[in-house]
Design a protein around this motif. Structure first.
Motif, PDB file in Angstrom:
ATOM      1  N   GLN A   1      90.806 190.047 -14.960  1.00 59.38           N
ATOM      2  CA  GLN A   1      89.432 189.553 -14.520  1.00 59.38           C
ATOM      3  C   GLN A   1      88.877 190.177 -13.350  1.00 59.38           C
ATOM      4  OE1 GLN A   1      90.618 185.140 -13.514  1.00 59.38           O
ATOM      5  NE2 GLN A   1      90.172 184.824 -15.933  1.00 59.38           N
ATOM      6  N   SER A   2      88.964 191.530 -13.524  1.00 51.32           N
ATOM      7  CA  SER A   2      88.542 192.406 -12.742  1.00 51.32           C
ATOM      8  C   SER A   2      86.784 192.312 -12.677  1.00 51.32           C
ATOM      9  CB  SER A   2      88.925 193.777 -12.940  1.00 51.32           C
ATOM     10  OG  SER A   2      90.246 194.009 -12.803  1.00 51.32           O
ATOM     11  N   THR A   3      86.045 192.636 -11.825  1.00 49.05           N
ATOM     12  CA  THR A   3      84.688 192.692 -11.441  1.00 49.05           C
ATOM     13  C   THR A   3      84.254 193.777 -12.165  1.00 49.05           C
ATOM     14  OG1 THR A   3      84.733 193.978  -9.668  1.00 49.05           O
ATOM     15  CG2 THR A   3      84.873 191.662  -9.376  1.00 49.05           C
ATOM     16  N   TYR A   4      82.940 193.864 -12.669  1.00 46.92           N
ATOM     17  CA  TYR A   4      82.351 194.975 -13.475  1.00 46.92           C
ATOM     18  C   TYR A   4      82.460 196.441 -12.301  1.00 46.92           C
ATOM     19  CZ  TYR A   4      80.345 191.709 -16.394  1.00 46.92           C
ATOM     20  OH  TYR A   4      79.907 190.497 -17.197  1.00 46.92           O
TER      21      TYR A   4
ATOM     22  N   LEU B   1      90.325 206.853 -22.049  1.00 45.08           N
ATOM     23  CA  LEU B   1      91.071 205.673 -21.319  1.00 45.08           C
ATOM     24  C   LEU B   1      90.004 204.180 -21.397  1.00 45.08           C
ATOM     25  CD1 LEU B   1      92.354 207.235 -17.984  1.00 45.08           C
ATOM     26  CD2 LEU B   1      93.806 206.436 -20.023  1.00 45.08           C
ATOM     27  N   LEU B   2      89.032 204.241 -21.880  1.00 43.18           N
ATOM     28  CA  LEU B   2      88.212 203.195 -21.845  1.00 43.18           C
ATOM     29  C   LEU B   2      88.742 201.965 -22.440  1.00 43.18           C
ATOM     30  CD1 LEU B   2      85.194 202.105 -21.596  1.00 43.18           C
ATOM     31  CD2 LEU B   2      84.696 202.914 -23.907  1.00 43.18           C
ATOM     32  N   ASP B   3      89.264 202.042 -23.743  1.00 40.19           N
ATOM     33  CA  ASP B   3      90.048 200.877 -24.237  1.00 40.19           C
ATOM     34  C   ASP B   3      90.947 200.168 -23.288  1.00 40.19           C
ATOM     35  OD1 ASP B   3      88.291 201.983 -26.360  1.00 40.19           O
ATOM     36  OD2 ASP B   3      89.797 201.229 -27.841  1.00 40.19           O
ATOM     37  N   ALA B   4      92.019 201.021 -22.732  1.00 35.96           N
ATOM     38  CA  ALA B   4      92.941 200.310 -21.988  1.00 35.96           C
ATOM     39  C   ALA B   4      92.493 200.168 -20.843  1.00 35.96           C
ATOM     40  CB  ALA B   4      94.008 201.463 -21.991  1.00 35.96           C
ATOM     41  N   ARG B   5      91.641 200.638 -20.338  1.00 38.11           N
ATOM     42  CA  ARG B   5      90.953 200.051 -18.994  1.00 38.11           C
ATOM     43  C   ARG B   5      90.221 198.778 -19.017  1.00 38.11           C
ATOM     44  NH1 ARG B   5      92.471 203.963 -14.843  1.00 38.11           N
ATOM     45  NH2 ARG B   5      94.297 204.869 -15.631  1.00 38.11           N
ATOM     46  N   LEU B   6      89.483 198.956 -20.129  1.00 39.39           N
ATOM     47  CA  LEU B   6      88.673 197.589 -20.499  1.00 39.39           C
ATOM     48  C   LEU B   6      89.630 196.368 -20.643  1.00 39.39           C
ATOM     49  CD1 LEU B   6      85.949 196.419 -20.824  1.00 39.39           C
ATOM     50  CD2 LEU B   6      86.068 196.991 -23.209  1.00 39.39           C
TER      51      LEU B   6
END
Length: 256
Positions: free
Chosen positions: A34-37, A22-27
């Motif tokens: 504009q989510s925080t880290y 899910l890394l690509d989609a969630r990134l």
């Protein structure tokens, strides 16, 4: 290798397979929102934990060896008015398991004893409790073979270990002396150590004949009933309900 590929590879090395997928989609979602880290990382880890819980539930359900999957919501309480639906749902909280109490469903064939046993097992698994489901016939066959091969003690642990042992269809076939003794050993080994969820089409007064030994039957029932909830289901058979509706079956029938 790009930085993204490196991160994905490290997630895989750490065993975080779902997070890697899910890394690509969630990134991208995090960038768009504009989510925080921290929010991005928390979202990714939540997805990984959710998948692990799902897999863990699936594994524990398979290990329980349920004959099928049916929930309490699928049980038609209106067809069995002798049942107190609220009390059944209270039992589904599994508080009785925490107290090492037993749960026994009695009634003729077809009234839904096994459905309720399976539904209770599913509720228990969802709450993180270990469950093992077995018919009495299979239980006896398994332990008889272990007895003949001098490995009974080891095999008994399979039936002693889970928090809930579901023993289905007690009473359909009479037991010989060895079978009755093996059944007693299972009940005795679990006494005040773990819960037994049992279904039977025989009243307790018939267990002496079922086990072929009234004294042994008394010993079994003494342990089963000391800390227990007994649900006696009186009603018609679900399996005959549709035939009765269509007129293919001439009369009403008592059932499980």
């Amino acid at each position: 290798m790009t930085e993204l590929e490196q991160v994905r590879h490290r997630l895989e090395e750490l065993g975080l397979q779902r997070a890697s997928e899910l890394l690509d989609a969630r990134l991208k979602a995090a960038q768009n929102n504009q989510s925080t880290y921290l929010a991005f990382l928390g979202d990714l880890l939540d997805a990984e934990l959710s998948e692990r819980k799902r897999r863990n539930l699936e594994v524990r359900t398979k290990l329980a060896r349920l004959p099928y999957r049916k929930s309490l919501d699928e049980f038609d309480f209106s067809f069995q008015p002798s049942l107190d639906a609220r009390f059944i749902r209270e039992l589904a909280t599994m508080a009785f398991v925490q107290r090492n109490e037993n749960l026994i469903f009695l009634g003729p064939p077809g009234v839904g004893k096994t459905h309720l046993a399976v539904a209770m097992a599913i509720e228990a698994i969802a709450k993180g409790l270990s469950v093992y489901f077995v018919s009495l016939t299979h239980l006896i066959e398994d332990l008889r073979k272990a007895y003949e091969e001098n490995r009974l003690d080891k095999r008994l642990r399979i039936y002693v270990r889970p928090r809930i042992l579901v023993i289905d269809e007690v009473g359909y076939l009479p037991l010989d002396s060895l079978a009755a003794n093996l059944f007693f050993q299972v009940v005795s080994a679990r006494y005040e150590r773990g819960s037994i969820l049992l279904t039977s089409n025989k009243s307790f007064g018939e267990w002496g004949e079922l086990l072929g030994d009234p004294i042994l039957a008394t010993a079994v029932l003494d342990r089963l009933l000391h800390h227990s909830h007994v649900i006696n289901i009186r009603g018609n058979s679900y399996r005959l309900r549709e035939k009765m509706k269509s007129g293919a079956y001439g009369g009403s029938s008592e059932s499980e």
